[in-house]
Design a protein around this motif. Structure first.
Motif, PDB file in Angstrom:
ATOM      1  N   LEU A 186     -19.517  84.100  92.765  1.00  0.00           N
ATOM      2  CA  LEU A 186     -20.483  84.029  93.864  1.00  0.00           C
ATOM      3  C   LEU A 186     -19.957  84.825  95.052  1.00  0.00           C
ATOM      4  O   LEU A 186     -19.136  84.319  95.825  1.00  0.00           O
ATOM      5  CB  LEU A 186     -20.672  82.561  94.295  1.00  0.00           C
ATOM      6  N   PRO A 187     -20.395  86.076  95.224  1.00  0.00           N
ATOM      7  CA  PRO A 187     -19.954  86.835  96.396  1.00  0.00           C
ATOM      8  C   PRO A 187     -20.441  86.155  97.666  1.00  0.00           C
ATOM      9  O   PRO A 187     -21.535  85.569  97.675  1.00  0.00           O
ATOM     10  CB  PRO A 187     -20.635  88.201  96.211  1.00  0.00           C
ATOM     11  N   ASP A 188     -19.662  86.202  98.725  1.00  0.00           N
ATOM     12  CA  ASP A 188     -20.143  85.598  99.974  1.00  0.00           C
ATOM     13  C   ASP A 188     -21.091  86.556 100.697  1.00  0.00           C
ATOM     14  O   ASP A 188     -21.317  87.687 100.243  1.00  0.00           O
ATOM     15  CB  ASP A 188     -18.977  85.116 100.846  1.00  0.00           C
TER      16      ASP A 188
ATOM     17  N   ASN B  82     -19.920  90.137 101.492  1.00  0.00           N
ATOM     18  CA  ASN B  82     -19.343  91.003 100.457  1.00  0.00           C
ATOM     19  C   ASN B  82     -20.109  92.312 100.289  1.00  0.00           C
ATOM     20  O   ASN B  82     -21.328  92.330 100.231  1.00  0.00           O
ATOM     21  CB  ASN B  82     -19.330  90.272  99.116  1.00  0.00           C
TER      22      ASN B  82
END
Lengths: 215, 215
Positions: free
Chosen positions: B195-197, B200
């Protein structure tokens, strides 16, 4: 019975914002995470072993062989029982802000050993009921020698702390421009397809499906 | 360096058939299971907390805040580091023969704290390389104050034991006619989709895919 489980011994020394001491949070984490680690002291040396725990009211219990070190052989009755679950690796843009998403409960105090056969049986049944509702009644009864060989231990939920970390990396704004992937790699404990042994003649019980579909 | 990690302190007191003391087995279990539990003694009370470990040669390492109890504040340097993995619940036809499939390593001894900045940096880099090969070089360098705030601790692999339980229920033949499901409910720790923030900007690095597809 105190509402809070905070004591001088259980209070977090740092990261206070991650700490919880209410019974609701501590009980939920214990109930959802039966795998735990138990620490005791033997000849001055701490020892920690993996085991399983279950809670009934304001006590947490575990069991093992009567001959094992978790039943006797420690320097004192003082133990620590820690149940934890890893929810993810948190990848920040600096090494320093990397962390782990997790929930844990640490319970400290003096272990009690239960010797009464009826009480031991009832406690073991409650352990089974928690994991596999209805299974206990389908098993043959425990024999006297099996009960004698089984130690059931408990710890009052008096001094404990829960610690929870969730969500994305928490880092200084100036780090966010660093050209490296930032986010969370989720982790979960998954139950697989039940594997009946070669002697099994029975259909798959509902409690196995229930465990597999738990959130 | 001894080939065996068996000492008077690490020798299993029971279930000898599950015990292993060779470096190959102990090292493999440590390398495959970075999540661990660390126990120490504080004012006579054992305390066990979840953390992560990594191995370099014949030492196992962990890190934490310089202010935390794992860095100082224990009664002595004596610690126990236990890494374990749960592989399944083993459902026999009697309560007594129920068990868990698992692998664990228990290491005991005296913790060492590393103070040299270059040595600490190299050890933290080896931790990253073990989990995320290549990531360390993409991060900004650790600052002096971050390094000061980070304690790096180690324990020589001298006294340790591994314990392994695999396979179906092991039970007396006469129990097998009991009309109840018998077999194993497998359990595995699974990595989910990264899960990229929200900040990102970078593509998903290869080491995350590699972790997710590990056996």
């Amino acid at each position: 019975m105190n509402d809070t489980l905070m004591t001088d011994e259980s209070r977090l020394r740092r990261e206070h914002h991650k700490g919880h001491y209410d019974r609701e949070t501590v009980y939920r984490i214990l109930d959802e995470n039966p795998f735990c680690h138990l620490a005791f002291v033997q000849q001055g040396q701490p020892v920690v072993i993996p085991t399983m725990q279950w809670r009934v009211g304001d006590m947490v219990y575990w069991h093992g062989s009567s001959k094992s070190r978790i039943a006797h052989g420690s320097d004192s009755a003082k133990v620590c029982l820690t149940a934890s679950r890893i929810d993810g690796l948190v990848l920040a843009r600096s090494a320093f802000e990397h962390t782990v998403n997790f929930e844990s409960v640490v319970v400290i105090g003096e272990a009690q050993r239960f010797e009464d056969t009826a009480q031991k049986t009832a406690l073991l049944e409650s352990f089974f009921d928690h994991l596999f509702p209805g299974r206990w009644d389908a098993l043959r009864a425990m024999t006297a020698s099996e009960l004698k060989a089984t130690a059931v231990m408990g710890l009052p939920l008096h001094s404990a702390s829960a610690k929870i970390r969730r969500g994305p990396p928490n880092e200084p704004e100036e780090d966010r421009a660093t050209p490296v992937w930032g986010g969370v790699l989720p982790i979960a404990m998954q139950f697989g397809k039940p594997l009946p042994d070669e002697f099994n003649q029975m259909p798959e019980p509902g409690y196995l499906a229930r465990l597999r579909t738990k959130p």
